[in-house]
Write a protein that holds these residues in place. Structure first.
Motif, PDB file in Angstrom:
ATOM      1  N   TRP A  66      51.553  22.936  52.855  1.00 53.35           N
ATOM      2  CA  TRP A  66      50.346  22.442  53.869  1.00 53.35           C
ATOM      3  C   TRP A  66      49.308  23.606  53.809  1.00 53.35           C
ATOM      4  CZ3 TRP A  66      54.258  20.930  58.435  1.00 53.35           C
ATOM      5  CH2 TRP A  66      55.059  20.315  58.032  1.00 53.35           C
ATOM      6  N   SER A  67      49.458  24.852  54.447  1.00 56.75           N
ATOM      7  CA  SER A  67      48.523  25.947  54.624  1.00 56.75           C
ATOM      8  C   SER A  67      48.104  26.218  53.235  1.00 56.75           C
ATOM      9  CB  SER A  67      49.152  27.066  55.278  1.00 56.75           C
ATOM     10  OG  SER A  67      50.471  27.459  54.878  1.00 56.75           O
ATOM     11  N   TYR A  68      49.230  26.530  52.247  1.00 57.72           N
ATOM     12  CA  TYR A  68      48.888  26.868  50.894  1.00 57.72           C
ATOM     13  C   TYR A  68      47.538  26.024  50.415  1.00 57.72           C
ATOM     14  CZ  TYR A  68      49.312  28.405  45.954  1.00 57.72           C
ATOM     15  OH  TYR A  68      49.143  28.802  44.799  1.00 57.72           O
ATOM     16  N   MET A  69      47.821  24.636  50.466  1.00 53.98           N
ATOM     17  CA  MET A  69      46.865  23.697  50.070  1.00 53.98           C
ATOM     18  C   MET A  69      45.326  23.787  50.750  1.00 53.98           C
ATOM     19  SD  MET A  69      46.882  19.495  49.838  1.00 53.98           S
ATOM     20  CE  MET A  69      47.069  19.404  51.591  1.00 53.98           C
ATOM     21  N   VAL A  70      45.568  23.905  52.126  1.00 50.34           N
ATOM     22  CA  VAL A  70      44.354  23.770  52.885  1.00 50.34           C
ATOM     23  C   VAL A  70      43.362  25.210  52.579  1.00 50.34           C
ATOM     24  CG1 VAL A  70      43.281  24.226  55.174  1.00 50.34           C
ATOM     25  CG2 VAL A  70      45.361  22.369  54.756  1.00 50.34           C
ATOM     26  N   PHE A  71      44.108  26.380  52.401  1.00 45.21           N
ATOM     27  CA  PHE A  71      43.402  27.426  52.052  1.00 45.21           C
ATOM     28  C   PHE A  71      42.962  28.012  50.496  1.00 45.21           C
ATOM     29  CE2 PHE A  71      44.811  28.262  56.463  1.00 45.21           C
ATOM     30  CZ  PHE A  71      43.636  29.157  56.917  1.00 45.21           C
ATOM     31  N   ILE A  73      40.589  26.183  48.667  1.00 37.91           N
ATOM     32  CA  ILE A  73      38.980  26.154  48.420  1.00 37.91           C
ATOM     33  C   ILE A  73      38.486  27.439  49.137  1.00 37.91           C
ATOM     34  CG2 ILE A  73      36.929  25.035  48.843  1.00 37.91           C
ATOM     35  CD1 ILE A  73      38.461  22.560  48.193  1.00 37.91           C
ATOM     36  N   PRO A  74      38.827  27.536  50.361  1.00 36.76           N
ATOM     37  CA  PRO A  74      38.365  28.845  51.253  1.00 36.76           C
ATOM     38  C   PRO A  74      38.836  30.233  50.610  1.00 36.76           C
ATOM     39  CG  PRO A  74      39.284  27.449  52.672  1.00 36.76           C
ATOM     40  CD  PRO A  74      39.716  26.907  51.528  1.00 36.76           C
ATOM     41  N   SER A  75      39.822  30.294  50.047  1.00 34.72           N
ATOM     42  CA  SER A  75      40.226  31.571  49.326  1.00 34.72           C
ATOM     43  C   SER A  75      39.437  31.710  47.941  1.00 34.72           C
ATOM     44  CB  SER A  75      41.762  31.451  48.944  1.00 34.72           C
ATOM     45  OG  SER A  75      42.558  31.547  50.059  1.00 34.72           O
ATOM     46  N   GLY A  76      39.183  30.658  47.214  1.00 32.59           N
ATOM     47  CA  GLY A  76      38.188  30.567  45.758  1.00 32.59           C
ATOM     48  C   GLY A  76      37.055  31.221  46.332  1.00 32.59           C
ATOM     49  N   TRP A  77      36.428  30.331  47.445  1.00 31.89           N
ATOM     50  CA  TRP A  77      34.999  30.927  48.018  1.00 31.89           C
ATOM     51  C   TRP A  77      34.707  32.382  48.310  1.00 31.89           C
ATOM     52  CZ3 TRP A  77      33.186  32.592  52.573  1.00 31.89           C
ATOM     53  CH2 TRP A  77      31.838  32.620  52.717  1.00 31.89           C
ATOM     54  N   LEU A  78      35.965  33.034  48.893  1.00 29.83           N
ATOM     55  CA  LEU A  78      35.790  34.209  49.554  1.00 29.83           C
ATOM     56  C   LEU A  78      36.058  35.200  48.304  1.00 29.83           C
ATOM     57  CD1 LEU A  78      36.055  36.244  51.864  1.00 29.83           C
ATOM     58  CD2 LEU A  78      38.755  36.143  51.649  1.00 29.83           C
ATOM     59  N   ALA A  79      36.785  34.791  47.519  1.00 23.95           N
ATOM     60  CA  ALA A  79      36.819  35.549  46.138  1.00 23.95           C
ATOM     61  C   ALA A  79      35.746  35.804  45.248  1.00 23.95           C
ATOM     62  CB  ALA A  79      38.181  35.280  45.258  1.00 23.95           C
ATOM     63  N   ASP A  80      35.008  34.648  45.095  1.00 22.43           N
ATOM     64  CA  ASP A  80      33.647  34.760  44.275  1.00 22.43           C
ATOM     65  C   ASP A  80      32.509  35.391  45.362  1.00 22.43           C
ATOM     66  OD1 ASP A  80      34.303  33.357  41.962  1.00 22.43           O
ATOM     67  OD2 ASP A  80      34.026  31.594  42.977  1.00 22.43           O
ATOM     68  N   LYS A  81      32.597  35.310  46.645  1.00 21.14           N
ATOM     69  CA  LYS A  81      31.794  36.144  47.374  1.00 21.14           C
ATOM     70  C   LYS A  81      31.931  37.676  47.653  1.00 21.14           C
ATOM     71  CE  LYS A  81      28.826  32.905  48.658  1.00 21.14           C
ATOM     72  NZ  LYS A  81      27.377  33.007  48.546  1.00 21.14           N
ATOM     73  N   VAL A  82      33.288  37.914  47.879  1.00 21.72           N
ATOM     74  CA  VAL A  82      33.675  39.366  48.417  1.00 21.72           C
ATOM     75  C   VAL A  82      34.092  40.127  47.119  1.00 21.72           C
ATOM     76  CG1 VAL A  82      33.872  38.772  50.674  1.00 21.72           C
ATOM     77  CG2 VAL A  82      36.018  39.091  49.060  1.00 21.72           C
ATOM     78  N   ASN A 367      29.570  32.140  38.479  1.00 22.30           N
ATOM     79  CA  ASN A 367      30.242  32.920  39.352  1.00 22.30           C
ATOM     80  C   ASN A 367      30.853  31.848  40.531  1.00 22.30           C
ATOM     81  OD1 ASN A 367      29.251  35.372  39.035  1.00 22.30           O
ATOM     82  ND2 ASN A 367      27.204  34.903  39.934  1.00 22.30           N
ATOM     83  N   MET A 368      31.467  30.844  39.976  1.00 17.27           N
ATOM     84  CA  MET A 368      32.086  29.965  40.636  1.00 17.27           C
ATOM     85  C   MET A 368      33.341  29.479  40.123  1.00 17.27           C
ATOM     86  SD  MET A 368      29.250  27.212  42.008  1.00 17.27           S
ATOM     87  CE  MET A 368      30.266  26.585  43.395  1.00 17.27           C
ATOM     88  N   SER A 369      34.066  30.381  39.055  1.00 19.28           N
ATOM     89  CA  SER A 369      35.239  29.949  38.578  1.00 19.28           C
ATOM     90  C   SER A 369      36.510  30.009  39.396  1.00 19.28           C
ATOM     91  CB  SER A 369      35.619  31.133  37.505  1.00 19.28           C
ATOM     92  OG  SER A 369      34.575  31.131  36.477  1.00 19.28           O
ATOM     93  N   SER A 370      36.463  31.098  40.660  1.00 22.56           N
ATOM     94  CA  SER A 370      37.481  31.130  41.667  1.00 22.56           C
ATOM     95  C   SER A 370      37.474  29.680  42.423  1.00 22.56           C
ATOM     96  CB  SER A 370      37.324  32.400  42.340  1.00 22.56           C
ATOM     97  OG  SER A 370      37.686  33.529  41.434  1.00 22.56           O
ATOM     98  N   THR A 371      36.085  29.360  42.839  1.00 24.07           N
ATOM     99  CA  THR A 371      35.959  28.254  43.706  1.00 24.07           C
ATOM    100  C   THR A 371      36.381  27.205  42.991  1.00 24.07           C
ATOM    101  OG1 THR A 371      33.983  29.194  44.572  1.00 24.07           O
ATOM    102  CG2 THR A 371      34.520  26.927  45.025  1.00 24.07           C
ATOM    103  N   LEU A 372      36.046  26.809  41.632  1.00 26.69           N
ATOM    104  CA  LEU A 372      36.735  25.543  40.879  1.00 26.69           C
ATOM    105  C   LEU A 372      38.440  25.705  40.802  1.00 26.69           C
ATOM    106  CD1 LEU A 372      36.271  23.016  39.594  1.00 26.69           C
ATOM    107  CD2 LEU A 372      35.799  24.073  37.733  1.00 26.69           C
ATOM    108  N   GLY A 373      38.777  26.706  40.423  1.00 24.92           N
ATOM    109  CA  GLY A 373      40.147  27.030  40.522  1.00 24.92           C
ATOM    110  C   GLY A 373      40.963  26.781  41.769  1.00 24.92           C
ATOM    111  N   GLY A 374      40.077  27.078  43.001  1.00 26.22           N
ATOM    112  CA  GLY A 374      40.799  26.642  44.227  1.00 26.22           C
ATOM    113  C   GLY A 374      40.701  25.083  44.457  1.00 26.22           C
ATOM    114  N   ILE A 375      39.792  24.431  43.749  1.00 17.73           N
ATOM    115  CA  ILE A 375      39.715  23.128  44.289  1.00 17.73           C
ATOM    116  C   ILE A 375      40.763  22.393  43.308  1.00 17.73           C
ATOM    117  CG2 ILE A 375      38.153  21.114  43.621  1.00 17.73           C
ATOM    118  CD1 ILE A 375      35.589  22.873  44.192  1.00 17.73           C
TER     119      ILE A 375
END
Length: 439
Positions: A66-71, A73-82, A367-375
């Motif tokens: 439940w939480s793994y799925m919800v987080f 996209i935020p985790s992928g976005w964070l990885a690409d940002k920081v 710079n969006m590979s982690s974001t797409l991976g999160g999706i």
């Protein structure tokens, strides 16, 4: 004309820092799956100690997702940002502490809460790794590095079974969570010391840096520019196709991570230690399947000169079709044949995985590979949410795993169809002009 294999920059450098980072990526995923499979290996003891039945344990196993799925996209976005140095250290540290705390669970509710806490941390691993692979490896090595680090999912699962059973037999189920949680903290310290982006990594040679960057059509990490918002990725048919296909793959593969030990004990009547060693067999077959899959997809693209679409879809469709044999595993009376069929299924699913984890690097904007991976991993883990719950209730209702395994096989078949006919040409995603104006 063959692909980049003939380029003058393909000569390999003397240093191999990228593969040392690849080993750390592999270790992180191995620890990740060791921690999440801990509950599966210890489930029999936990159910007795906390008075939890099969249906309730199915919910507990699902709670992680439940939480793994919800987080995702935020985790992928964070990885690409920081950056991935911070994102991976935060993820592994979080989930390791959560794992250690699981030994303090005292009932159904607290166990669910702790598993959800674990899912928040573990959500960062897969999206970060897809981004690290895109930054640190030339395109010609993407399938192999994806296969290599993703074999950690099988190694962690395989090691968990006999290791956790052995720890439980000596010190109790609580000790198994404390031990696996400690491994992650050690990894975090090593990661912070060693990892950085290619241009900032102090051990990488100029020749290796040139080898990496000259072999990339899209160079991530040189700046922070992103050509679109994360949600605009959902405009593309190919994103939905890989999401559904990955959902189907995970629905079946998470049977092995959640219910497989119970299947061996309840359906096949195995004792604990026999179960622990037998449960290693499908993941070990998966390791072989995945390494072959990573080699095949790169070989087709860079050596045989096939298109990236053919090279990825070959793995995806063939692997998923082989994976459908899981539906026959419950129909045989022979335990040996059942385990053999399950191992073949796992190997097929694993054969498809390197192509799936290569696709974010193939298709994502800069710079969006982690974001797409999160999706794509968000969608895949809808399968992780549904699979243990549906399996638990089917087993409770029928007293057998036969119907549950048939459902897994049919879902896998749908995934093969999606990869064959829904997934189109694999190429970088770009917005149309009117969509750019709205961004």
């Amino acid at each position: 004309m063959q692909a980049a294999a003939t380029d003058k920059h393909t000569r390999k450098p003397h240093t191999n820092v990228r593969w040392k980072i690849g080993i750390l990526m592999w270790l992180a995923i191995s620890i990740n799956y060791l921690d999440r499979a801990n509950l599966s290996a210890a489930s029999g003891d936990i159910m007795k100690a906390l008075n939890i039945n099969n249906a309730e344990m199915g919910i507990v196993m699902s709670a992680f997702f439940w939480s793994y799925m919800v987080f995702q996209i935020p985790s992928g976005w964070l990885a690409d940002k920081v950056g991935h140095r911070i994102s991976m250290a935060l993820a592994v540290g979080w989930w390791s502490i959560s794992t250690a705390l699981t030994g303090l669970a005292h009932g159904f509710g607290s166990l669910i809460g702790l598993r959800m806490l674990l899912g928040v941390g573990e959500a960062g691993a897969a999206p970060s790794n897809s981004g690290i692979a895109a930054r640190w490896f030339p395109d010609r090595e993407r399938g192999r590095i994806s296969a290599f680090y993703d074999t950690g999912t099988k190694v962690g699962t395989a090691i968990a079974m006999p290791l956790i059973v052995w720890i439980i037999s000596h010190w109790g189920w609580q000790a198994s969570f404390a031990a696996s949680g400690t491994l992650g903290i050690v990894w975090v310290l090593i990661w912070i010391w060693y990892y950085n982006d290619p241009e900032k990594q102090k051990y990488v040679s100029k020749e290796e840096l040139h080898y990496i960057r000259s072999g990339q059509k899209k160079q991530d990490g040189l700046d922070k520019e992103q050509p679109m918002k994360w949600y605009q990725l959902l405009k593309f048919r190919n994103v939905w196709a890989i999401c559904f296909g990955f959902f189907a793959l995970n629905y079946s593969i998470f049977f092995f991570i959640t219910w497989f030990p119970n299947y061996l004990e309840q359906e096949r009547g195995m004792a604990a230690m026999s179960m622990g060693f037998t449960a290693m067999i499908p993941p070990l077959a998966g390791i072989v399947g995945e390494l072959i899959g990573g080699w095949v997809t790169d070989y087709l693209y860079f050596t045989r000169g096939k298109s990236i679409t053919f090279s990825r879809k070959f793995n995806l469709v063939l692997g998923m079709l082989v994976g459908t044999v899981i539906l026959f595993a419950g129909l045989t009376k022979s335990t040996a044949i059942s385990v053999a069929l399950l191992s073949l299924s796992y190997a097929g699913l694993a054969f498809a995985a390197p192509a799936l984890w290569s696709i974010p690097g193939d298709m994502a904007p800069k710079n969006m590979s982690s974001t797409l991976g999160g999706i794509e991993n968000t969608a895949s883990n809808i399968g992780g949410v549904l699979s243990p719950i549906i399996t638990g209730f089917v087993v409770s209702a029928t007293g057998s795993f036969v119907s549950a395994l048939i459902v897994s096989g049919l879902v896998t078949l749908l995934g093969a169809i999606a990869f064959a006919f829904w997934l189109g040409k694999i190429e970088p995603l770009t917005l149309k002009k009117h969509d750019v104006a709205k961004a």
